[in-house]
Enzyme design. Structure first.
Site, PDB file in Angstrom:
ATOM      1  N   HIS A  99      82.600  48.960 162.892  1.00  0.00           N
ATOM      2  CA  HIS A  99      82.111  48.096 162.320  1.00  0.00           C
ATOM      3  C   HIS A  99      83.367  47.236 161.627  1.00  0.00           C
ATOM      4  O   HIS A  99      84.154  47.202 162.407  1.00  0.00           O
ATOM      5  CB  HIS A  99      82.058  48.423 161.136  1.00  0.00           C
ATOM      6  CG  HIS A  99      83.156  49.924 160.480  1.00  0.00           C
ATOM      7  ND1 HIS A  99      83.600  51.097 161.777  1.00  0.00           N
ATOM      8  CD2 HIS A  99      84.644  49.320 160.199  1.00  0.00           C
ATOM      9  CE1 HIS A  99      84.457  51.522 160.183  1.00  0.00           C
ATOM     10  NE2 HIS A  99      85.132  50.324 159.790  1.00  0.00           N
ATOM     11  N   HIS A 101      85.372  44.333 159.594  1.00  0.00           N
ATOM     12  CA  HIS A 101      85.588  44.137 158.300  1.00  0.00           C
ATOM     13  C   HIS A 101      85.923  42.687 158.267  1.00  0.00           C
ATOM     14  O   HIS A 101      86.525  41.929 158.953  1.00  0.00           O
ATOM     15  CB  HIS A 101      86.791  44.191 157.438  1.00  0.00           C
ATOM     16  CG  HIS A 101      87.160  45.564 157.984  1.00  0.00           C
ATOM     17  ND1 HIS A 101      86.862  47.144 156.765  1.00  0.00           N
ATOM     18  CD2 HIS A 101      87.061  46.890 158.947  1.00  0.00           C
ATOM     19  CE1 HIS A 101      87.246  48.093 156.965  1.00  0.00           C
ATOM     20  NE2 HIS A 101      87.267  48.660 157.980  1.00  0.00           N
TER      21      HIS A 101
HETATM   22  P1  AMP Z   1      87.557  51.737 159.072  1.00  0.00           P
HETATM   23  O1  AMP Z   1      89.196  52.197 158.174  1.00  0.00           O
HETATM   24  O2  AMP Z   1      88.455  50.252 159.816  1.00  0.00           O
HETATM   25  O3  AMP Z   1      87.207  52.447 159.421  1.00  0.00           O
HETATM   26  O4  AMP Z   1      87.141  51.430 157.299  1.00  0.00           O
HETATM   27  C1  AMP Z   1      85.964  51.670 156.339  1.00  0.00           C
HETATM   28  C2  AMP Z   1      85.714  51.778 155.786  1.00  0.00           C
HETATM   29  O5  AMP Z   1      84.635  52.268 155.036  1.00  0.00           O
HETATM   30  C3  AMP Z   1      86.603  51.602 154.441  1.00  0.00           C
HETATM   31  O6  AMP Z   1      87.220  49.796 154.188  1.00  0.00           O
HETATM   32  C4  AMP Z   1      85.700  52.130 152.546  1.00  0.00           C
HETATM   33  O7  AMP Z   1      85.693  51.766 152.397  1.00  0.00           O
HETATM   34  C5  AMP Z   1      84.267  51.545 153.699  1.00  0.00           C
HETATM   35  N1  AMP Z   1      83.056  52.430 153.378  1.00  0.00           N
HETATM   36  C6  AMP Z   1      83.081  54.337 153.571  1.00  0.00           C
HETATM   37  N2  AMP Z   1      82.221  54.356 153.100  1.00  0.00           N
HETATM   38  C7  AMP Z   1      82.004  53.262 152.708  1.00  0.00           C
HETATM   39  C8  AMP Z   1      80.297  53.562 151.670  1.00  0.00           C
HETATM   40  N3  AMP Z   1      79.640  54.433 151.966  1.00  0.00           N
HETATM   41  N4  AMP Z   1      79.185  51.921 151.918  1.00  0.00           N
HETATM   42  C9  AMP Z   1      80.933  51.049 151.728  1.00  0.00           C
HETATM   43  N5  AMP Z   1      81.875  51.032 152.340  1.00  0.00           N
HETATM   44  C10 AMP Z   1      82.197  52.468 153.073  1.00  0.00           C
END
Ligand code: AMP
Length: 139
Positions: A99, A101
């Site tokens: 993903h 951001h």
């Molecule tokens: P990363 O540290 O790059 O893997 O980022 C994962 C992101 O996913 C974090 O910023 C979380 O806040 C976000 N996240 C996790 N679960 C969900 C969810 N169910 N809906 C929206 N965002 C999520």
């Protein structure tokens, strides 16, 4: 993947605040935003990291990020935006579904600390690193 939270969001098993969707990509708001409008852009086909991304999907992801960034500039009070992507836990990746951001930014908000810049000991050392990486890619 059954136990992947983002796959479950894509399948509609877990709710999300959807921002954008097309055949290859889903974009939804991050539950823990760095700033209002912080959006996650994910490929619909599971890939744990960028290394597993299916060829041909990159353009759809990039175009989605462009559209989201443009929208953040228009309606989320952003003056700029970052597109950030972590690979493997050592880099900060918590959800093992690829993903990006897309984070709205304002001048001076200091939301994200820039990395600490360093220097190579010499140009020879720098060129040796470029050679090592380049020849590995060539293999
Ligand atoms: P990363 O540290 O790059 O893997 O980022 C994962 C992101 O996913 C974090 O910023 C979380 O806040 C976000 N996240 C996790 N679960 C969900 C969810 N169910 N809906 C929206 N965002 C999520």
């Amino acid at each position: 993947m059954e136990d992947c939270i983002f796959c479950r969001i894509i399948k509609g098993e877990i709710p999300c605040s959807k921002v954008y969707e097309n055949e290859h990509v889903l974009a939804f708001l991050d539950l823990n935003p760095a700033a209002p409008g912080h959006t996650l852009v994910v490929p619909k086909k599971h890939a744990a990291t960028l290394l597993e991304l299916e060829p041909g999907t990159g353009d759809a992801l990039l175009q989605a990020m462009r559209r989201i960034g443009h929208a953040q500039l228009q309606v989320a009070g952003a003056e700029g935006f970052n597109c950030l992507q972590n690979n493997f836990p050592a880099s900060g990746q918590e959800v093992m579904h690829l993903h990006w951001h897309v984070i709205p930014r304002r001048a001076g908000d200091r939301l994200i600390d820039p990395w600490k810049q360093t220097k190579y000991a010499s140009m020879d050392q720098m060129n040796a690193m470029a050679e090592k990486l380049g020849s590995t890619i060539g293999r």
